[in-house]
Design a protein around this motif. Structure first.
Motif, PDB file in Angstrom:
ATOM      1  N   ALA A 193      -5.036  -7.370  17.764  1.00 13.19           N
ATOM      2  CA  ALA A 193      -4.438  -8.320  18.714  1.00 13.19           C
ATOM      3  C   ALA A 193      -4.734  -9.734  18.238  1.00 13.19           C
ATOM      4  CB  ALA A 193      -5.000  -8.080  20.110  1.00 13.19           C
ATOM      5  N   TYR A 194      -4.012 -10.166  17.187  1.00 12.14           N
ATOM      6  CA  TYR A 194      -4.238 -11.505  16.646  1.00 12.14           C
ATOM      7  C   TYR A 194      -3.869 -12.566  17.683  1.00 12.14           C
ATOM      8  CZ  TYR A 194      -4.343  -9.160  12.078  1.00 12.14           C
ATOM      9  OH  TYR A 194      -4.652  -8.349  11.030  1.00 12.14           O
ATOM     10  N   PRO A 195      -4.591 -13.685  17.712  1.00 10.28           N
ATOM     11  CA  PRO A 195      -4.266 -14.747  18.672  1.00 10.28           C
ATOM     12  C   PRO A 195      -2.960 -15.447  18.309  1.00 10.28           C
ATOM     13  CG  PRO A 195      -5.995 -15.474  17.187  1.00 10.28           C
ATOM     14  CD  PRO A 195      -5.781 -14.008  16.910  1.00 10.28           C
ATOM     15  N   ASN A 196      -2.298 -15.990  19.313  1.00 16.07           N
ATOM     16  CA  ASN A 196      -1.089 -16.768  19.056  1.00 16.07           C
ATOM     17  C   ASN A 196      -1.444 -17.979  18.185  1.00 16.07           C
ATOM     18  OD1 ASN A 196       0.521 -15.089  20.605  1.00 16.07           O
ATOM     19  ND2 ASN A 196       0.142 -16.252  22.501  1.00 16.07           N
ATOM     20  N   GLY A 197      -0.560 -18.291  17.227  1.00 15.82           N
ATOM     21  CA  GLY A 197      -0.785 -19.441  16.362  1.00 15.82           C
ATOM     22  C   GLY A 197      -1.562 -19.126  15.096  1.00 15.82           C
ATOM     23  N   LEU A 198      -2.148 -17.929  15.008  1.00 17.16           N
ATOM     24  CA  LEU A 198      -2.894 -17.561  13.791  1.00 17.16           C
ATOM     25  C   LEU A 198      -1.923 -17.368  12.634  1.00 17.16           C
ATOM     26  CD1 LEU A 198      -5.588 -16.610  12.409  1.00 17.16           C
ATOM     27  CD2 LEU A 198      -4.907 -14.290  13.067  1.00 17.16           C
ATOM     28  N   THR A 199      -2.197 -18.034  11.504  1.00 18.01           N
ATOM     29  CA  THR A 199      -1.419 -17.823  10.274  1.00 18.01           C
ATOM     30  C   THR A 199      -2.063 -16.694   9.478  1.00 18.01           C
ATOM     31  OG1 THR A 199      -0.762 -20.140  10.165  1.00 18.01           O
ATOM     32  CG2 THR A 199      -0.615 -18.861   8.116  1.00 18.01           C
ATOM     33  N   VAL A 200      -1.293 -15.639   9.186  1.00 21.29           N
ATOM     34  CA  VAL A 200      -1.822 -14.484   8.444  1.00 21.29           C
ATOM     35  C   VAL A 200      -1.144 -14.428   7.086  1.00 21.29           C
ATOM     36  CG1 VAL A 200      -2.162 -11.999   8.425  1.00 21.29           C
ATOM     37  CG2 VAL A 200      -2.217 -13.238  10.592  1.00 21.29           C
ATOM     38  N   LEU A 201      -1.948 -14.467   6.016  1.00 19.58           N
ATOM     39  CA  LEU A 201      -1.460 -14.377   4.632  1.00 19.58           C
ATOM     40  C   LEU A 201      -1.949 -13.083   4.025  1.00 19.58           C
ATOM     41  CD1 LEU A 201      -2.421 -17.998   3.450  1.00 19.58           C
ATOM     42  CD2 LEU A 201      -0.199 -17.241   4.307  1.00 19.58           C
ATOM     43  N   ARG A 202      -1.174 -12.558   3.099  1.00 26.03           N
ATOM     44  CA  ARG A 202      -1.614 -11.360   2.366  1.00 26.03           C
ATOM     45  C   ARG A 202      -1.373 -11.611   0.872  1.00 26.03           C
ATOM     46  NH1 ARG A 202      -2.466  -5.949   3.861  1.00 26.03           N
ATOM     47  NH2 ARG A 202      -1.661  -6.412   5.950  1.00 26.03           N
ATOM     48  N   ASN A 203      -2.396 -11.483   0.086  1.00 29.00           N
ATOM     49  CA  ASN A 203      -2.301 -11.677  -1.368  1.00 29.00           C
ATOM     50  C   ASN A 203      -2.835 -10.450  -2.076  1.00 29.00           C
ATOM     51  OD1 ASN A 203      -1.567 -14.619  -2.350  1.00 29.00           O
ATOM     52  ND2 ASN A 203      -2.700 -14.838  -0.430  1.00 29.00           N
ATOM     53  N   ARG A 204      -2.106 -10.032  -3.084  1.00 33.09           N
ATOM     54  CA  ARG A 204      -2.581  -8.930  -3.936  1.00 33.09           C
ATOM     55  C   ARG A 204      -2.889  -9.504  -5.315  1.00 33.09           C
ATOM     56  NH1 ARG A 204       0.111  -4.920  -7.039  1.00 33.09           N
ATOM     57  NH2 ARG A 204       2.130  -5.398  -6.075  1.00 33.09           N
ATOM     58  N   LEU A 205      -4.127  -9.409  -5.734  1.00 37.11           N
ATOM     59  CA  LEU A 205      -4.529  -9.952  -7.028  1.00 37.11           C
ATOM     60  C   LEU A 205      -3.873  -9.158  -8.153  1.00 37.11           C
ATOM     61  CD1 LEU A 205      -8.332 -10.700  -6.522  1.00 37.11           C
ATOM     62  CD2 LEU A 205      -6.385 -12.254  -6.340  1.00 37.11           C
ATOM     63  N   PHE A 244      -5.723 -11.936   3.869  1.00 37.31           N
ATOM     64  CA  PHE A 244      -6.154 -10.662   3.309  1.00 37.31           C
ATOM     65  C   PHE A 244      -5.958 -10.718   1.787  1.00 37.31           C
ATOM     66  CE2 PHE A 244      -5.058  -9.219   7.652  1.00 37.31           C
ATOM     67  CZ  PHE A 244      -6.256  -8.611   7.976  1.00 37.31           C
ATOM     68  N   VAL A 245      -6.961 -10.282   1.038  1.00 39.85           N
ATOM     69  CA  VAL A 245      -6.884 -10.263  -0.429  1.00 39.85           C
ATOM     70  C   VAL A 245      -7.156  -8.842  -0.889  1.00 39.85           C
ATOM     71  CG1 VAL A 245      -7.776 -11.174  -2.585  1.00 39.85           C
ATOM     72  CG2 VAL A 245      -7.687 -12.643  -0.565  1.00 39.85           C
ATOM     73  N   GLU A 246      -6.149  -8.205  -1.441  1.00 44.15           N
ATOM     74  CA  GLU A 246      -6.350  -6.852  -1.946  1.00 44.15           C
ATOM     75  C   GLU A 246      -6.326  -6.857  -3.468  1.00 44.15           C
ATOM     76  OE1 GLU A 246      -2.227  -4.483  -2.312  1.00 44.15           O
ATOM     77  OE2 GLU A 246      -2.799  -4.865  -0.221  1.00 44.15           O
ATOM     78  N   GLY A 247      -7.111  -5.981  -4.047  1.00 35.49           N
ATOM     79  CA  GLY A 247      -7.166  -5.882  -5.504  1.00 35.49           C
ATOM     80  C   GLY A 247      -8.000  -4.694  -5.909  1.00 35.49           C
ATOM     81  N   ALA A 248      -7.664  -4.105  -7.032  1.00 38.10           N
ATOM     82  CA  ALA A 248      -8.414  -2.965  -7.530  1.00 38.10           C
ATOM     83  C   ALA A 248      -9.820  -3.401  -7.936  1.00 38.10           C
ATOM     84  CB  ALA A 248      -7.687  -2.332  -8.711  1.00 38.10           C
ATOM     85  N   ALA A 249     -10.670  -2.431  -8.169  1.00 39.28           N
ATOM     86  CA  ALA A 249     -12.040  -2.729  -8.580  1.00 39.28           C
ATOM     87  C   ALA A 249     -12.029  -3.571  -9.851  1.00 39.28           C
ATOM     88  CB  ALA A 249     -12.798  -1.422  -8.832  1.00 39.28           C
ATOM     89  N   GLY A 250     -12.781  -4.680  -9.792  1.00 39.08           N
ATOM     90  CA  GLY A 250     -12.914  -5.518 -10.987  1.00 39.08           C
ATOM     91  C   GLY A 250     -11.859  -6.590 -11.132  1.00 39.08           C
ATOM     92  N   GLU A 251     -10.955  -6.753 -10.162  1.00 41.68           N
ATOM     93  CA  GLU A 251      -9.889  -7.733 -10.316  1.00 41.68           C
ATOM     94  C   GLU A 251     -10.265  -9.131  -9.820  1.00 41.68           C
ATOM     95  OE1 GLU A 251      -5.701  -5.392 -10.782  1.00 41.68           O
ATOM     96  OE2 GLU A 251      -6.203  -6.095  -8.773  1.00 41.68           O
TER      97      GLU A 251
END
Length: 955
Positions: free
Chosen positions: A129-141, A27-34
């Motif tokens: 319901a994410y599958p087992n073994g899924l790597t979930v990353l979260r980044n905020r720009l 997941f990549v979150e960021g304000a408008a224009g980032e």
């Protein structure tokens, strides 16, 4: 994890699965224009397995994840942009894709956190319901830092326009949001070529269209009854607390609280710091403010002024602007006055000056306000550093007949001080000060004393020292009558400068009387000025250690008491001291930095200009020397303080003599001497006298040269002025040498005259060694050696024919024939220099002179005086006998530069012409040309400029 676009990309790449590996979701979150869409594009361009499918989906557009399962059974890289815009059906289909990611697959999902329907849940609810073994990353720009903004600005505008001020303002107003930075730079570029690299230029560019549309659409989404809280944030133009926002909005506590919540939910406002609310991009405030109806906006400004007045410390300048925007003129002017007073008290003189200048320049200002604010501007400007605009503003105001006489007199006083001290317009400033002293005598005794004290200052040309002493008597009486201790200190500070400049016996006792430990800031500032005045005068006299102590104490007190003008002036004194005492390493850079730092007020850097010119002359860079000595055209040298003008004139005369421009040198000498003699402060002749005497003597005006030396001697009398005493002896040596060489008498008489000159040069060298002044010591020691060698030649070979003799040119300063050395001057074919057959005898005196000359050449080299070192070595070669046992023919240097080629090349790259090099080294211009060609061939240089790079730094 908070990342930049680049680091988010790297995180994802590291986690990318290989074939049949467990899937990855970022997941990549960021304000408008980032830069979210830019990040997805970079991911799409990454190399990967050939069977890895890439699928784009921009939420809110046509298409999206398919309903069937076929695509989800193959390795796929899903690039999903703007999830915050997805509808319920789109979110349902996306959730299904992510729940069924196949092995070897990956997904990158971007969104604006401020626009999510369910805050913190980009995919809505319930939990996925994410599958087992899924790597979930979260980044905020993260937004760009100032250095990244600078790189973008350089790319868009070029290096020259990207000043620190412009980059800082660009980063501040955009919040570092990449899209806004790029759009704003495009607007700035559209101003070309009017953009000057200032913060004001950034502000003038306006608001980018994309940003304006975004913030105005979000503002419009807020209900009309809640919209005033967004308007309040726009008028406050900076993060503010909840209660402040509600107070400015004019909404009650309950309605205001609800309005703030609605504004945050719609992303019209953000929370950039805990408990502080405003716009995510500060520049957005301008767009919103422009849409607020005028009457409503005035009310918002009035309430903002009241809110800001309750903050501590109060930002009075901002309060003033809000009162003015609210139409409250009286409150506006009172706030301006308080803002200027607060800035002055805290040492922020430039801020106070700029505010007062802007205010006083406005038309229609009430006379009472003008009478209050103008003296404040004048007082602040005299203490601080100012611009031409201040002078023009005050010049207009003093012509206002409606001003009370006392106010007009005070303004005229400060205007006169500025004209003299900061603008270099001393003639005009002196007249203004005289008028001010007369105006104030009857109405303000304290200020009258101040005007009289200013007229005590002796540095400016045009008035004799006796006139300054008369004004000193009047100033002391007026100060005593006023009973004002700061004014008594001000008069004492100027008395210190006058007495020390004239080498009066009581000068040092006056310094001890300065109240340096006073707790009164006004007294402390005047005492600091007295210390710096005394230090400057002491350095001109030649008391370098004592001057350094005074200077350090004065600078420290200036900094502590808030006197930036005095502090900056002291920096110029330090540069002079470093020049005289031989601390030349890096001195050229220090001079140039000082000039650059005071670009708005070049007159304050006049010491730096002259020192830089003296360095260039010693280094042989004569073009640069003339430019720096003439203050690079910023103002005429005739406007310089008398001692500095005399030093600059001495260097200009020396340069003219080296170029064989004898008539011009003599004319310059007469003009400069007239200024010094008219002032009557004879220690200030020290840097001029040797060169002026030489110029007149070489021009054939022996009587005038004798008169000059006699007047210098009588003016000095028994005063304790070590530098001037050494210069007087030097001048006598020049006169003796020149007359000995010019006479047609018998060889023995010429020899006697040269030996007398040598003794005088030795005496001067000893005096300079005591100070210490290593450069002047080396020049005079060179002169002594030169005279001994010439006298020995006279004794060995008889009289030199008069037609072969050249007057003493720069030789009194230690230059050879052709650029000033007494003795036979080389003609265009290189003739005239003594040949080995006429070399002097190996007497003890001759050997000692040769050794001394060797030492001088080394001292010049150690200092970095390239021209002087080359000249001394050239004289050695013409006078030294051939070494015994040397094999016949010239030594071979193959592809290495010979010593002579190295010497010629160094002078060539320093800026001397072939003829000037020939005169310095006793060579013909043709021989110089051959040496330069040889140096270019051996180094591979394509031009003289290229030769400079290939030679490397001067030893």
């Amino acid at each position: 994890m908070i990342t930049t676009c680049g680091s988010a990309l790297r995180s994802f790449v590291r986690a990318l699965p290989t074939r049949n590996a467990e899937p990855v979701l970022m997941f990549v979150e960021g304000a408008a224009g980032e830069g979210k869409s830019h990040l997805l594009q970079e991911l799409a361009d990454l190399p990967g397995p050939p069977d890895l499918a890439r699928r784009w989906w921009r939420c809110g557009a046509e298409g999206g994840p398919p309903e069937e399962d076929g695509h989800r059974r193959e390795a796929t890289l899903w690039l999903v942009d703007d999830v915050h815009r997805a509808d319920e059906d789109g979110l349902r289909r996306l959730r299904r894709v992510l729940e069924e990611l196949a092995p070897g697959s990956a997904a990158a999902v971007t969104y604006r956190p401020e626009e999510l329907p369910m805050p913190g849940l980009p995919l809505g609810g319930p939990p996925v319901a994410y599958p087992n073994g899924l790597t979930v990353l979260r980044n905020r720009l993260a937004p760009w830092d100032e250095e990244r903004v600078r790189r973008a600005a350089v790319e868009a505008l070029g290096e020259d326009s990207c000043t620190d001020e412009a980059v800082a303002r660009l980063h501040e107003r955009t919040g570092g949001v990449p899209r806004v930075v790029v759009d704003l730079l495009a607007l700035v570029r559209a101003q070309w070529p009017s953009f000057t690299g200032t913060a004001a230029g950034i502000d003038a560019a306006g608001v980018p269209a994309r940003l304006a549309e975004l913030v105005l659409s979000r503002t419009h989404a807020v209900a009309p009854e809640h919209r005033p809280v967004v308007w309040a944030a726009a008028v406050l133009d900076g993060p503010a607390g909840r209660d402040e926002l509600i107070a400015v909005s004019g909404l009650g506590a309950a309605t205001g609280g609800a309005a703030l919540l609605r504004a945050l939910e719609s992303a019209a406002l953000a929370e950039p710091a805990e408990g502080r609310y405003g716009f995510a991009v500060p520049l957005a405030a301008s767009a919103v403010r422009a849409t607020v109806p005028g009457p409503v906006r005035q009310d918002l400004h009035r309430r903002t002024a009241n809110v800001l007045s309750r903050r501590q410390p109060v930002a009075w300048a901002a309060v003033a602007e809000h009162h003015r925007a609210a139409g409250e003129s009286h409150r506006w002017l009172r706030a301006v006055e308080r803002a200027a007073e607060a800035a002055e008290a805290s040492g922020r003189h430039e801020q106070a000056i700029a505010l007062l200048e802007r205010t006083l320049a406005l038309p229609g200002l009430p006379p009472q306000a003008r009478a209050r604010l103008a003296p404040l501007l004048a007082r602040t400007a005299v203490t601080g550093l100012r611009s031409d605009q201040t002078v023009e503003v005050l010049a207009q105001i003093v012509r206002d007949a409606a001003l009370p006489p006392a106010v007009r007199g005070e303004l005229r006083l400060d205007l006169g001080l500025m004209l003299c001290n900061q603008m270099g317009r001393s003639d005009e400033g002196w007249r203004v000060l005289e008028v001010a002293a007369g105006e104030l005598r009857e109405v303000r005794s304290v200020l009258a004393a101040r005007a009289m004290a200013a007229l005590v200052t002796p540095y400016w040309p045009g008035v004799s020292v006796d006139v300054h002493r008369e004004w000193l008597i009047k100033a002391e009486v007026a100060a005593d009558d006023s009973g004002d201790e700061p004014m008594r200190t001000a008069v004492l500070a100027n008395h210190v400068g006058l007495a020390m400049s004239c080498a009066d016996p009581d000068a040092w006792e006056l310094v001890e009387k300065l109240p340096v430990r006073s707790t009164d800031p006004a007294c402390a500032r005047q005492a600091a000025r007295g210390l710096c005045n005394g230090a400057d005068s002491a350095v001109w006299l030649g008391f370098y250690e004592r001057g350094a102590d005074l200077l350090a104490e004065g600078r420290d007190l200036s900094a502590r008491s808030g006197a930036p003008y005095t502090e900056h002036s002291a920096l110029g004194t330090r540069l002079l001291q470093e020049w005289w005492t031989g601390r030349w390493l890096g001195l050229d850079k220090r001079c140039e930095d000082f000039v650059a730092a005071t670009a708005d007020m070049p007159f304050i850097a006049s010491d730096a200009y002259v020192v830089r010119g003296l360095l260039a002359l010693a280094q042989g860079d004569w073009g640069e020397a003339r430019s720096w000595l003439s203050q690079q055209g910023t103002f005429g040298t005739e406007k310089l303080p008398v001692p500095l003008g005399a030093a600059a004139a001495g260097a200009v005369i020396r340069l003219a003599l080296a170029r064989q421009e004898v008539a011009a040198a003599a004319e310059q000498a007469r003009a400069a001497w007239k200024v010094v003699a008219g002032k009557g402060v004879w220690p200030w002749a020290a840097e001029l006298a040797p060169w002026a005497v030489e110029a007149l003597a070489r021009a054939g005006d022996g009587p005038a040269a004798h008169t000059m030396v006699r007047n210098f001697s009588q003016g000095l009398g028994r005063r304790d002025a070590p530098a001037a005493g050494a210069a007087l002896t030097w001048s006598r040596a020049v006169l003796a040498e020149t007359e000995a060489l010019a006479t047609e008498a018998l060889a023995e008489e010429r020899r006697s005259g040269l030996l007398e000159a040598a003794e005088l040069y030795e005496e001067a060298a000893g005096a300079y060694g005591e100070l210490p002044r290593p450069y002047a010591q080396a020049l005079t020691a060179e002169g002594a050696a030169r005279c001994v060698l010439a006298a020995d030649t006279e004794g060995a070979s008889g009289a030199v024919p008069a037609g072969d003799a050249a007057p003493a040119g720069d030789g009194a300063s230690g230059a050879p024939a052709g650029d000033g050395t007494p003795g036979p001057a080389p003609d265009a074919k290189g003739k005239g220099a003594p040949c080995p057959a006429s070399a002097p005898h190996d007497t003890a005196a001759t050997l000692a002179a040769l050794a001394e000359l060797e030492g001088c050449a080394q001292r010049f080299t150690d200092l970095g005086a390239v021209w002087d070192a080359a000249r001394a070595r050239a004289l050695l070669r013409t006078r030294q006998p051939a070494r015994k046992g040397r094999p016949p023919g010239r030594p071979s240097h193959a592809d290495q530069l010979s010593p002579r080629e190295e010497e010629v090349a160094q002078l060539a790259v320093s800026g001397l012409t072939n003829r000037e090099i020939a005169a310095t080294l006793h060579l013909s211009p043709r021989t110089v040309e051959q040496h330069i060609a040889g140096a270019m061939r051996k180094t591979g240089a394509l031009s003289r400029r290229d030769l400079a790079h290939r030679l490397g730094p001067t030893p």
